[in-house]
Write an enzyme that holds these catalytic residues in place. Structure first.
Site, short mmCIF file in Angstrom:
data_model
loop_
_atom_site.label_atom_id
_atom_site.label_comp_id
_atom_site.label_asym_id
_atom_site.label_seq_id
_atom_site.Cartn_x
_atom_site.Cartn_y
_atom_site.Cartn_z
N CYS A 54 1.11 -4.42 -8.60
CA CYS A 54 -0.02 -4.25 -9.52
C CYS A 54 -0.22 -5.48 -10.41
O CYS A 54 -1.32 -6.02 -10.51
CB CYS A 54 0.20 -3.00 -10.36
SG CYS A 54 1.91 -2.81 -10.94
N HIS A 68 -0.28 -1.65 -17.78
CA HIS A 68 0.27 -2.91 -18.27
C HIS A 68 -0.82 -3.62 -19.08
O HIS A 68 -2.01 -3.34 -18.92
CB HIS A 68 0.64 -3.85 -17.12
CG HIS A 68 1.50 -3.25 -16.06
ND1 HIS A 68 2.76 -2.76 -16.29
CD2 HIS A 68 1.29 -3.10 -14.72
CE1 HIS A 68 3.30 -2.34 -15.15
NE2 HIS A 68 2.42 -2.52 -14.18
N1 NAD Z 1 3.90 3.22 -9.26
C1 NAD Z 1 3.28 2.07 -9.46
O1 NAD Z 1 2.75 1.80 -10.52
C2 NAD Z 1 3.20 1.06 -8.36
C3 NAD Z 1 2.22 0.07 -8.47
C4 NAD Z 1 2.09 -0.87 -7.44
C5 NAD Z 1 2.95 -0.86 -6.36
N2 NAD Z 1 3.93 0.11 -6.31
C6 NAD Z 1 4.83 0.08 -5.14
O2 NAD Z 1 4.45 1.12 -4.25
C7 NAD Z 1 5.60 1.60 -3.57
C8 NAD Z 1 5.72 3.10 -3.82
O3 NAD Z 1 5.86 3.33 -5.20
P1 NAD Z 1 5.46 4.71 -5.88
O4 NAD Z 1 5.41 4.44 -7.33
O5 NAD Z 1 4.29 5.29 -5.20
O6 NAD Z 1 6.76 5.57 -5.56
P2 NAD Z 1 6.93 7.15 -5.73
O7 NAD Z 1 8.35 7.37 -6.02
O8 NAD Z 1 5.90 7.71 -6.64
O9 NAD Z 1 6.59 7.70 -4.27
C9 NAD Z 1 7.39 7.47 -3.16
C10 NAD Z 1 7.28 8.63 -2.20
O10 NAD Z 1 8.06 8.34 -1.04
C11 NAD Z 1 8.79 9.50 -0.69
N3 NAD Z 1 9.96 9.14 0.13
C12 NAD Z 1 11.21 8.81 -0.27
N4 NAD Z 1 11.98 8.56 0.80
C13 NAD Z 1 11.21 8.74 1.90
C14 NAD Z 1 11.45 8.62 3.29
N5 NAD Z 1 12.62 8.24 3.78
N6 NAD Z 1 10.41 8.88 4.14
C15 NAD Z 1 9.20 9.27 3.68
N7 NAD Z 1 8.94 9.39 2.36
C16 NAD Z 1 9.92 9.11 1.48
C17 NAD Z 1 9.13 10.14 -2.03
O11 NAD Z 1 9.50 11.50 -1.88
C18 NAD Z 1 7.85 9.94 -2.79
O12 NAD Z 1 6.93 11.01 -2.60
C19 NAD Z 1 6.78 0.76 -4.09
O13 NAD Z 1 6.94 -0.36 -3.27
C20 NAD Z 1 6.30 0.32 -5.45
O14 NAD Z 1 6.92 -0.82 -5.92
C21 NAD Z 1 4.05 1.09 -7.26
#
Ligand code: NAD
Length: 337
Positions: free
Chosen positions: A140, A220
């Site tokens: 982000c 942020h």
């Molecule tokens: N949250 C943010 O603000 C944000 C912003 C930009 C990028 N990201 C990136 O996006 C990615 C995901 O982040 P998020 O915040 O959505 O995470 P999150 O924890 O909200 O979601 C992750 C999901 O993956 C699932 N999961 C876990 N293990 C798994 C598996 N083996 N198989 C299938 N599903 C599985 C979890 O149960 C959960 O529902 C990361 O790389 C993060 O750095 C996050």
């Protein structure tokens, strides 16, 4: 029509799934996760096909009355491309499976550039992602840096940029579990990782970032000092930012004086989750002193990478070869104008 799977139905995955569902040139074939609680129940409500990443997860889902269409391997068989939105480092393990199967994939910003060898930001390097096997949609913060600096670079105005990032401590839905309060926690290393991360998309950018974690969940906030290649007027800079459809110039004197008021505006606009896909940059705070430029903006960490991910799908699958057309199509579908 390309078949797209979403692995990991969390903060980013659920938004990506909905955004794919809005497009007319790609099809969401299913979402895959390990959860069986209210989070995946919403995917059931939306009538998405649910796949379980593990046998144990499948059993739990079934015991909660969820119809499980199949396992992850079965979902992959139906898919032309996978968007992996699992937490940091899990995607790196899944990638081995995608590679074995020769399936195209996208990972998110928590993964390393080396995982895919290509990092993506639509307005900067769409063309270089065309028909590739994999890319990483940068985080982000990095997405916001690339959008703003790419606009300045395109106009020939960017010499170098120095930014200070106030980073949200955790996401709203899980703020009962952690995060910080009554403190601000600086990142020890300068540059913080976001500057070098922006260079993974555009190695020519001269950018240094410092970051501090703050007790906040919504977004942020960044403060930037940019050395311009020449003296420029404030108006010239504003016109330059306007060349990006994903920078929204907002006005402090219109009552948008904080991240919470900005969030409220986006909720009032009817965006799902009040999502702000754009960088919200304060027009009336932009200041130019000679060849130095100062500005500040807010980044909705949960939303900003969603349009980028849709564009990355189009680039990798080659369903649209023109980045500008993809961006316009994605913008239209998500109500970005
Ligand atoms: N949250 C943010 O603000 C944000 C912003 C930009 C990028 N990201 C990136 O996006 C990615 C995901 O982040 P998020 O915040 O959505 O995470 P999150 O924890 O909200 O979601 C992750 C999901 O993956 C699932 N999961 C876990 N293990 C798994 C598996 N083996 N198989 C299938 N599903 C599985 C979890 O149960 C959960 O529902 C990361 O790389 C993060 O750095 C996050």
């Amino acid at each position: 029509m390309k078949n797209i799977a979403v692995i990991g139905y969390g903060v980013i995955g659920k938004r990506v799934a909905d955004a794919i569902n809005l497009q007319d040139d790609m099809k969401l074939v299913g979402v895959c996760d390990v959860i069986s609680d209210w989070r995946i129940q919403n995917a059931v409500r939306k009538e998405y096909d649910i796949y379980a990443a593990t046998e144990e997860a499948a059993d739990k889902m079934k015991s909660e009355g969820i119809t499980v269409t199949g396992n992850m391997q079965e979902l992959l068989k139906k898919s032309d491309l996978v968007v992996d939105c699992t937490p940091k480092k899990i995607a790196a393990q899944n990638v081995e499976i995608y590679k074995e199967r020769g399936i195209k994939f996208i990972v998110q910003g928590g993964e390393k550039h080396e995982t895919t060898g290509h990092s993506f930001s639509a307005e900067n390097n769409y063309a270089s992602a065309l028909n590739l096997g994999a890319t990483r949609v940068v985080s982000c913060n990095t997405t916001s840096i690339l959008r703003t600096l790419t606009a300045l670079k395109r106009a020939g105005l960017l010499d170098y940029a120095r930014g200070t990032l106030l980073r949200r401590a955790t996401d709203p839905w899980e703020s009962h579990l952690g995060g910080i309060m009554n403190t601000m926690v600086p990142e020890k290393e300068i540059p913080s990782h976001q500057g070098p991360d922006a260079q993974s998309v555009d190695p020519d950018l001269n950018v240094i970032t410092s970051a501090v974690k703050v007790p906040e969940t919504l977004s942020h906030m960044h403060y930037w000092n940019v050395k311009l290649t020449k003296k420029a007027s404030r108006e010239e800079v504003l016109e330059t930012f306007k060349t990006s459809s994903r920078i929204h110039l907002i006005r402090y004197d219109q009552g948008l004086v904080s991240n919470n008021t900005i969030k409220e505006m986006y909720l009032d606009m009817g965006r799902p989750w009040g999502d702000m896909y754009e960088v919200a940059l304060w027009e009336d705070m932009v200041k130019v002193v000679g060849d130095e430029l100062f500005y500040a903006y807010v980044v909705d960490n949960q939303a900003i990478v969603i349009p980028e991910t849709i564009d990355a799908i189009r680039a990798l699958t080659g369903i649209e070869t023109d980045g500008k057309k993809s961006i316009a199509k994605t913008n239209e579908s998500l109500g970005i104008n």
